[in-house]
Scaffold this motif. Structure first.
Motif, short mmCIF file in Angstrom:
data_model
loop_
_atom_site.label_atom_id
_atom_site.label_comp_id
_atom_site.label_asym_id
_atom_site.label_seq_id
_atom_site.Cartn_x
_atom_site.Cartn_y
_atom_site.Cartn_z
N THR A 1 53.12 -2.30 49.51
CA THR A 1 53.48 -2.22 48.88
C THR A 1 55.12 -3.54 48.30
N LEU A 2 55.37 -3.90 47.70
CA LEU A 2 56.19 -4.84 47.20
C LEU A 2 57.06 -4.33 45.65
N LYS A 3 58.44 -4.35 45.80
CA LYS A 3 58.61 -4.30 44.68
C LYS A 3 60.13 -5.32 44.57
N VAL A 4 60.62 -6.19 43.76
CA VAL A 4 61.48 -7.13 43.22
C VAL A 4 61.78 -6.32 42.48
N GLU A 5 63.45 -6.34 42.55
CA GLU A 5 64.09 -5.84 41.48
C GLU A 5 65.26 -6.51 41.17
N ARG A 6 65.98 -7.10 39.25
CA ARG A 6 67.44 -8.11 40.04
C ARG A 6 68.01 -7.24 39.29
N SER B 1 66.92 -7.30 44.95
CA SER B 1 66.29 -6.25 46.04
C SER B 1 65.31 -6.10 45.94
N VAL B 2 65.06 -6.33 47.60
CA VAL B 2 63.60 -6.56 47.89
C VAL B 2 62.84 -5.24 48.84
N THR B 3 62.10 -4.44 48.05
CA THR B 3 61.98 -3.52 48.93
C THR B 3 60.32 -3.17 49.66
N ILE B 4 59.99 -3.61 50.85
CA ILE B 4 59.05 -3.50 51.75
C ILE B 4 58.36 -2.26 52.27
N GLN B 5 57.43 -2.09 51.72
CA GLN B 5 56.77 -0.39 52.10
C GLN B 5 55.01 -0.53 52.85
N ALA B 6 55.16 0.11 54.01
CA ALA B 6 53.83 -0.40 54.67
C ALA B 6 53.26 0.81 55.45
N GLU B 7 52.27 1.08 56.02
CA GLU B 7 51.86 1.75 57.07
C GLU B 7 51.00 1.93 57.79
N ALA B 8 51.64 2.39 58.91
CA ALA B 8 51.28 1.40 60.48
C ALA B 8 50.57 3.23 61.26
N ASP B 9 49.49 2.93 62.09
CA ASP B 9 48.49 3.82 63.02
C ASP B 9 50.13 3.54 63.79
N GLU B 10 50.33 2.49 64.64
CA GLU B 10 51.39 2.39 65.46
C GLU B 10 52.06 0.73 65.51
N VAL B 11 52.44 0.64 67.25
CA VAL B 11 52.82 0.36 67.09
C VAL B 11 52.29 -0.97 68.72
N LYS B 12 51.88 -1.93 68.49
CA LYS B 12 50.84 -2.87 69.26
C LYS B 12 51.73 -3.79 70.79
#
Length: 76
Positions: free
Chosen positions: A49-54, A59-70
């Motif tokens: 999910t990317l959210k960019v607000e002026r 303001s840039v917000t990035i949201q991601a879900e991960a199961d694990e670090v490679k």
């Protein structure tokens, strides 16, 4: 009632697009690039999910879900 809800959703989407400094096409390109980059480090379990607000600044917000670090080599 359904038509009122649909109109409200369209109005909300229009207002959020007006405030967004990125076009929807540009946002899709950025999200694809972020997915490629993050998937090199994480096993992603969902979309990004990317959210960019002026404001005074962007303001840039990035949201991601991960199961694990490679796993990758030891950093020294």
């Amino acid at each position: 009632m359904r038509k009122l809800t649909d109109n409200a959703l369209r109005a909300r989407n229009l207002l959020s697009r007006e405030k967004s400094p990125l076009s929807p096409e540009c946002e899709r390109v950025v999200v694809r690039d972020l997915e490629r980059t993050l998937s090199g480090y994480f096993k992603l379990s969902g979309g990004i999910t990317l959210k960019v607000e002026r404001g005074k600044k962007l303001s840039v917000t990035i949201q991601a879900e991960a199961d694990e670090v490679k796993p990758f080599g030891i950093v020294t």
